[in-house]
Enzyme design. Structure first.
Site, PDB file in Angstrom:
ATOM      1  N   ARG A  13      -4.233  -9.307  10.278  1.00 53.73           N
ATOM      2  CA  ARG A  13      -3.761  -7.963  10.623  1.00 53.73           C
ATOM      3  C   ARG A  13      -2.251  -7.985  10.866  1.00 53.73           C
ATOM      4  NH1 ARG A  13      -5.801  -3.513   9.485  1.00 53.73           N
ATOM      5  NH2 ARG A  13      -7.835  -4.001  10.423  1.00 53.73           N
ATOM      6  N   HIS A  17       0.576  -4.415   1.081  1.00 47.21           N
ATOM      7  CA  HIS A  17       0.233  -3.565   2.229  1.00 47.21           C
ATOM      8  C   HIS A  17       1.086  -3.971   3.438  1.00 47.21           C
ATOM      9  CE1 HIS A  17      -2.232  -1.768   5.346  1.00 47.21           C
ATOM     10  NE2 HIS A  17      -3.138  -1.343   4.511  1.00 47.21           N
ATOM     11  N   ASP A  30      -2.224   8.566   7.405  1.00 45.80           N
ATOM     12  CA  ASP A  30      -2.731   7.749   6.295  1.00 45.80           C
ATOM     13  C   ASP A  30      -2.519   8.573   5.033  1.00 45.80           C
ATOM     14  OD1 ASP A  30      -5.874   5.894   5.812  1.00 45.80           O
ATOM     15  OD2 ASP A  30      -3.986   5.970   4.681  1.00 45.80           O
ATOM     16  N   GLU A  59       3.705   0.898   1.937  1.00 46.83           N
ATOM     17  CA  GLU A  59       3.087  -0.007   0.971  1.00 46.83           C
ATOM     18  C   GLU A  59       3.453   0.356  -0.463  1.00 46.83           C
ATOM     19  OE1 GLU A  59      -0.587   0.831   3.974  1.00 46.83           O
ATOM     20  OE2 GLU A  59      -1.131   0.274   1.905  1.00 46.83           O
ATOM     21  N   ARG A  76      -7.117 -10.732  -0.530  1.00 49.56           N
ATOM     22  CA  ARG A  76      -6.511 -11.037   0.773  1.00 49.56           C
ATOM     23  C   ARG A  76      -7.323 -12.034   1.587  1.00 49.56           C
ATOM     24  NH1 ARG A  76      -7.211  -5.729   4.724  1.00 49.56           N
ATOM     25  NH2 ARG A  76      -9.364  -5.205   4.166  1.00 49.56           N
TER      26      ARG A  76
HETATM   27  O1  TA6 Z   1      -3.249   1.446   3.689  1.00 47.28           O
HETATM   28  C1  TA6 Z   1      -3.840   2.261   4.604  1.00 47.28           C
HETATM   29  C2  TA6 Z   1      -5.321   1.924   4.705  1.00 47.28           C
HETATM   30  O2  TA6 Z   1      -5.933   2.045   3.473  1.00 47.28           O
HETATM   31  C3  TA6 Z   1      -5.981   2.770   5.788  1.00 47.28           C
HETATM   32  O3  TA6 Z   1      -6.894   3.672   5.249  1.00 47.28           O
HETATM   33  C4  TA6 Z   1      -6.613   1.754   6.728  1.00 47.28           C
HETATM   34  O4  TA6 Z   1      -7.907   1.517   6.422  1.00 47.28           O
HETATM   35  C5  TA6 Z   1      -5.738   0.541   6.492  1.00 47.28           C
HETATM   36  O5  TA6 Z   1      -5.477   0.547   5.131  1.00 47.28           O
HETATM   37  C6  TA6 Z   1      -6.245  -0.781   6.991  1.00 47.28           C
HETATM   38  O6  TA6 Z   1      -7.320  -1.225   6.281  1.00 47.28           O
HETATM   39  P1  TA6 Z   1      -8.072  -2.564   6.751  1.00 47.28           P
HETATM   40  O7  TA6 Z   1      -9.168  -2.764   5.740  1.00 47.28           O
HETATM   41  O8  TA6 Z   1      -7.061  -3.679   6.731  1.00 47.28           O
HETATM   42  O9  TA6 Z   1      -8.567  -2.321   8.142  1.00 47.28           O
END
Ligand code: TA6
Length: 301
Positions: free
Chosen positions: A72, A167, A212, A271, A98
């Site tokens: 994260r 991301h 988002d 991103e 990932r």
């Molecule tokens: O990039 C934004 C997003 O797609 C959000 O919708 C949120 O889910 C975030 O990514 C994080 O996703 P994750 O699967 O890492 O919890």
């Protein structure tokens, strides 16, 4: 390759060394221009700090560093689908890249910039998800700038259709005193409003709630004005027509096990992607590159 072999084959004394953290293999980089850390799981850039600057990437203090679990923070690589899978097949959010172990393939110092490459090829896990006959190489140039290039090649007889994203979690002093430019008048999907299609009217964009947004058909660079840290971070991209801006804010953060309660106040995701209708289709033998360059400049007090 185990850590001893990685250090023997790719280690550069005083510049690049491999070690283990919480069961994950990582490359630790120190050059006169910058320091960085890259995990082989997910080819995940976890830290990048140009000389004379604060760390540029946000890392959650509650992030799991565990085999098969997404990290994260930093720069997760999203491939071969963004968000939930769209073809009705089962699969983890944001694809498998990932959480897969990438192969370390190359390292060389040029001046005070370190060039590295990591490779992702089909695995039992990707085959089980219906992905075979592809190769992905990630070139990184780590220095005063961070240049990232994701190259995908298809060896499949049938077309390879995929989405991709870098991301990136940026560290900011305070999200309330942070703004983003480069998305003015761009159409976006508001995932916090049932996927409604909207056009951005705010310029600059200052977040005031969980956000988002998937910005469509935009190739422009974005600039993050991180006023508390007196700096501007530029996200310049090539061959990417989608930009995502995300911050979970307090309420959603409280539901995330791998994010500390106030983490949302110190991060913003901007991103570089090809997603939401901008997926890439490659025929046999075709290749696609997506590139992103991060730069930081100090702003006067
Ligand atoms: O990039 C934004 C997003 O797609 C959000 O919708 C949120 O889910 C975030 O990514 C994080 O996703 P994750 O699967 O890492 O919890």
């Amino acid at each position: 390759m185990d850590i001893t072999a990685l250090n023997e084959n790719f280690g550069l004394p005083g510049v690049l060394a491999f070690d283990e953290h919480s069961g994950l293999t990582r490359a630790v980089i120190t050059t006169p221009a910058a320091s960085a850390t890259v995990y082989l799981q997910g080819a995940h850039v976890a830290e990048w700090q140009p000389a004379g600057h604060e760390p540029v990437l946000f890392m959650s203090g509650a992030s799991a560093f565990k085999k098969g679990k997404a990290i994260r923070g930093g720069i997760p690589i999203i491939f071969p689908w963004f968000g939930d899978r769209h073809d009705g097949q089962p699969g983890p959010a944001h694809g498998f890249a990932r959480t897969e172990e990438w192969e370390f393939g190359f390292a060389a110092l040029s001046g005070d910039e370190l060039h590295m490459s990591l490779l992702l090829t089909p695995s039992e896990a990707s085959r089980a998800l219906g992905f075979d006959h592809f190769r992905v190489v990630y070139h990184l140039t780590i220095g005063r700038e961070l240049a990232l290039q994701l190259t995908v090649a298809s060896d499949a007889e049938t077309p390879l259709v995929y989405e991709e994203a870098l991301h990136t979690y940026f560290a900011v002093g305070d999200i309330h005193q942070t703004s983003v430019t480069g998305l003015d008048a761009v159409e976006y999907i508001d995932k916090r409003d049932g996927g409604a299609l909207k056009v951005q009217t705010e310029d600059p964009l200052v977040l005031t709630r969980d956000t988002d947004r998937v910005y469509l058909d935009t190739a422009s660079a974005c600039v993050i004005d991180d006023t508390v840290n007196q700096r501007k971070i530029t996200v310049d991209k090539t061959n990417s027509s989608t930009t995502i801006v995300w911050n979970p804010w307090a309420e959603l953060t409280a539901k995330m096990a791998d994010m500390e309660p106030d983490g949302w106040e110190r991060m913003i995701c901007v991103e570089s992607a090809n997603a939401a209708g901008a997926s890439i289709t490659l025929a046999h033998g075709e290749v696609h590159h997506m590139r992103c360059v991060l730069t930081v400049e100090k702003t006067p007090a």
